[in-house]
Design an enzyme around this catalytic site. Structure first.
Site, PDB file in Angstrom:
ATOM      1  N   ARG A 177       0.822  -1.227   0.000  1.00 20.30           N
ATOM      2  CA  ARG A 177       0.000   0.000   0.000  1.00 20.30           C
ATOM      3  C   ARG A 177       0.854   1.275   0.000  1.00 20.30           C
ATOM      4  NH1 ARG A 177      -3.072  -3.608  -0.794  1.00 20.30           N
ATOM      5  NH2 ARG A 177      -5.212  -3.776  -0.059  1.00 20.30           N
ATOM      6  N   SER A 250     -10.922  -0.730   2.853  1.00 19.01           N
ATOM      7  CA  SER A 250     -10.219  -0.909   4.130  1.00 19.01           C
ATOM      8  C   SER A 250      -9.806   0.453   4.652  1.00 19.01           C
ATOM      9  CB  SER A 250      -8.941  -1.724   3.926  1.00 19.01           C
ATOM     10  OG  SER A 250      -9.242  -3.012   3.463  1.00 19.01           O
ATOM     11  N   GLU A 347      -5.330   3.760   5.957  1.00 20.34           N
ATOM     12  CA  GLU A 347      -4.892   3.573   4.579  1.00 20.34           C
ATOM     13  C   GLU A 347      -5.256   4.793   3.722  1.00 20.34           C
ATOM     14  OE1 GLU A 347      -6.848   0.963   1.421  1.00 20.34           O
ATOM     15  OE2 GLU A 347      -5.407  -0.402   2.317  1.00 20.34           O
TER      16      GLU A 347
HETATM   17  N1  EPU Z   1     -11.319 -10.846   9.643  1.00 23.03           N
HETATM   18  C1  EPU Z   1     -11.949 -10.707  10.861  1.00 23.03           C
HETATM   19  N2  EPU Z   1     -13.084  -9.947  10.930  1.00 23.03           N
HETATM   20  C2  EPU Z   1     -13.604  -9.322   9.829  1.00 23.03           C
HETATM   21  C3  EPU Z   1     -12.968  -9.485   8.576  1.00 23.03           C
HETATM   22  C4  EPU Z   1     -11.831 -10.242   8.511  1.00 23.03           C
HETATM   23  O1  EPU Z   1     -11.514 -11.230  11.879  1.00 23.03           O
HETATM   24  O2  EPU Z   1     -14.616  -8.626   9.966  1.00 23.03           O
HETATM   25  C5  EPU Z   1     -10.066 -11.633   9.601  1.00 23.03           C
HETATM   26  C6  EPU Z   1     -10.254 -12.995   9.053  1.00 23.03           C
HETATM   27  O3  EPU Z   1      -9.556 -13.868   9.880  1.00 23.03           O
HETATM   28  C7  EPU Z   1      -9.593 -12.966   7.695  1.00 23.03           C
HETATM   29  C8  EPU Z   1      -8.574 -11.874   7.843  1.00 23.03           C
HETATM   30  O4  EPU Z   1      -9.128 -10.964   8.782  1.00 23.03           O
HETATM   31  O5  EPU Z   1      -8.981 -14.193   7.401  1.00 23.03           O
HETATM   32  C9  EPU Z   1      -8.306 -11.159   6.527  1.00 23.03           C
HETATM   33  O6  EPU Z   1      -9.531 -10.642   6.009  1.00 23.03           O
HETATM   34  P1  EPU Z   1      -9.734 -10.355   4.445  1.00 23.03           P
HETATM   35  O7  EPU Z   1      -9.386 -11.559   3.653  1.00 23.03           O
HETATM   36  O8  EPU Z   1     -11.069  -9.748   4.261  1.00 23.03           O
HETATM   37  O9  EPU Z   1      -8.593  -9.341   4.115  1.00 23.03           O
HETATM   38  P2  EPU Z   1      -8.081  -8.006   4.820  1.00 23.03           P
HETATM   39  O10 EPU Z   1      -6.662  -8.245   5.255  1.00 23.03           O
HETATM   40  O11 EPU Z   1      -9.012  -7.534   5.858  1.00 23.03           O
HETATM   41  C10 EPU Z   1      -7.050  -7.073   2.628  1.00 23.03           C
HETATM   42  C11 EPU Z   1      -7.029  -5.755   1.915  1.00 23.03           C
HETATM   43  C12 EPU Z   1      -8.320  -5.557   1.122  1.00 23.03           C
HETATM   44  C13 EPU Z   1      -8.483  -6.714   0.142  1.00 23.03           C
HETATM   45  C14 EPU Z   1      -8.500  -8.015   0.962  1.00 23.03           C
HETATM   46  C15 EPU Z   1      -8.592  -9.230   0.081  1.00 23.03           C
HETATM   47  C16 EPU Z   1      -5.692  -4.271   3.286  1.00 23.03           C
HETATM   48  C17 EPU Z   1      -5.688  -3.115   4.229  1.00 23.03           C
HETATM   49  N3  EPU Z   1      -6.869  -4.681   2.882  1.00 23.03           N
HETATM   50  O12 EPU Z   1      -8.086  -6.995   3.592  1.00 23.03           O
HETATM   51  O13 EPU Z   1      -8.169  -4.368   0.380  1.00 23.03           O
HETATM   52  O14 EPU Z   1      -9.660  -6.598  -0.619  1.00 23.03           O
HETATM   53  O15 EPU Z   1      -7.284  -8.124   1.713  1.00 23.03           O
HETATM   54  O16 EPU Z   1      -7.377  -9.450  -0.522  1.00 23.03           O
HETATM   55  O17 EPU Z   1      -4.636  -4.764   2.928  1.00 23.03           O
HETATM   56  C18 EPU Z   1      -8.576  -2.033   0.479  1.00 23.03           C
HETATM   57  O18 EPU Z   1      -7.351  -1.888   0.515  1.00 23.03           O
HETATM   58  O19 EPU Z   1      -9.356  -1.050   0.491  1.00 23.03           O
HETATM   59  C19 EPU Z   1      -9.119  -3.372   0.472  1.00 23.03           C
HETATM   60  C20 EPU Z   1     -10.439  -3.615   0.546  1.00 23.03           C
END
Ligand code: EPU
Length: 355
Positions: A177, A250, A347
């Site tokens: 990012r 995010s 972010e």
């Molecule tokens: N999780 C929770 N609670 C929640 C949601 C998720 O505990 O409400 C935990 C779960 O264990 C899950 C982990 O968090 O396995 C990761 O969640 P997710 O796969 O949704 O990914 P993220 O790390 O929260 C990142 C990016 C997103 C992108 C997703 C999918 C960042 C800051 N965010 O989210 O990007 O879509 O991975 O690859 O890196 C964005 O940057 O705006 C964005 C949406």
């Protein structure tokens, strides 16, 4: 609001930005310049236009889709929006094609265009809001892929040199990012991005959720377009549509911590997700998980809240101000720090306040 225009750009004074940021926050710019032809940038930055009255000392804000932005106050300087829409193949050896897209193209439209031309590489990045010009700035990423994996070069106007430059991938200092363009927002205006895309699919399917989604779709040997379809389905289920509920995706970046910090936390919280970091000594934690554990999912204070479907998404239920949203974000970060000792940082770019 008054406006004036040339063939290359159009100027609006006292321009409302409410519909130009996906949080849907009320904000007004003293001057908005819609640039149809980026060759006008030297003239615009060289002229006295941006140096008038109150605009003089304020930074120029370049606006993409407004999907990674929180207006905690009105921008004080001129706002630029690049609107050129060309997409073209500029090199093609039959295996790899270089696709050049203007900064003003909507990101998802580019993804669909490349898939329609049977070019692979951007499929996991389907449905990310925003524009092509914004994509390299924060090195957008999703489902195990970052845009830097496909960027061949970034074309930009170098405001310090007053000249156009073309930076190869290595010169862009991409990180999670982050990029050269994000670290020094006053230096470059991204005008176009060149992508190196392959005709032979090298699909990234290992990110949790993608395999399951393809399976649910009944697909065993997916094409790139079907991977995009799976990503679209997951995103539509997990992330609120900004048209219905204001948000910027995010709100927090996943924090990077030293490996020993991650191990100590894991010993206490065995279900905590831990991902590999930028190097061997670092680990990436899940900001969503940390926030969720603090009980914020679905929380609402007035019109500022956290999405029911994802703990990382700050939402505007209607008329929340940027200051209210920022206030909630600070409370959330404070509670994560108090419980886990981990700092989480926003972010999106915050205008009119500092984190
Ligand atoms: N999780 C929770 N609670 C929640 C949601 C998720 O505990 O409400 C935990 C779960 O264990 C899950 C982990 O968090 O396995 C990761 O969640 P997710 O796969 O949704 O990914 P993220 O790390 O929260 C990142 C990016 C997103 C992108 C997703 C999918 C960042 C800051 N965010 O989210 O990007 O879509 O991975 O690859 O890196 C964005 O940057 O705006 C964005 C949406």
């Amino acid at each position: 609001m008054s406006s004036a225009s040339t063939a290359a750009y159009r100027i609006h004074e006292d321009a409302r930005l409410d519909a130009r940021n996906t949080f849907g926050i009320a904000a007004t710019a003293p001057m908005l310049v819609e640039v149809k032809d980026s060759s006008a940038l030297p003239e615009l930055f060289g002229s006295t236009l941006f140096k008038r009255g109150m605009l003089r000392d304020a930074p120029v804000l370049v606006l993409g889709g407004g999907s990674n932005l929180l207006f905690a106050g009105d921008p004080q300087g001129a706002v630029l929006a690049l609107t050129a829409q060309r997409i073209e193949i500029i090199e093609d050896d039959g295996e790899t094609a270089i696709v050049r897209a203007d900064a003003g193209v909507t990101w998802h439209d580019l993804v669909l265009w490349t898939l329609g031309h049977r070019l692979c590489g951007l499929e996991n990045l389907a449905l990310i809001p925003g524009t092509v010009g914004a994509a390299p700035i924060q090195n957008i990423g999703a489902y195990g892929v970052e845009v830097r994996d496909s960027i061949h070069a970034v074309e930009a106007f170098d405001r310090h040199a007053g000249a156009f430059v073309r930076l190869g991938n290595d010169a862009c200092a991409f990180a999670y990012r982050d990029s050269l363009f994000k670290r020094d927002q006053e230096h470059y205006v991204v005008t176009a991005v060149e992508f190196a895309l392959s005709r032979t699919p090298a699909l990234t399917l290992d990110y949790s959720g993608i395999g399951e989604e393809l399976q649910a779709m009944g697909i065993t040997a997916p094409r790139a377009s079907q991977v995009a379809e799976a990503v679209i389905r997951i995103r539509q289920r997990k992330l609120p549509d900004p048209i219905e509920l204001g948000n910027a995706g995010s709100f927090f970046k996943n924090p990077m911590v030293a490996a020993n910090v991650a191990e100590a936390l894991l010993a206490e919280h065995p279900s905590m997700p831990v991902f590999r970091g930028a190097d061997a000594g670092m680990r990436k934690l899940s900001a969503a998980w940390l926030i969720d554990q603090c009980g914020w999912k679905g929380f609402r204070d007035g019109d500022a809240g956290i999405a029911e479907s994802h703990a990382l998404v700050l939402v505007n239920h209607g008329k929340a101000s940027g200051a209210q949203l920022l206030g909630l974000a600070r409370r959330i970060a404070g509670s994560v720090h108090a419980r886990f000792g981990v700092e989480i940082a926003p972010e999106p770019r915050i205008i009119g306040a500092t984190w």
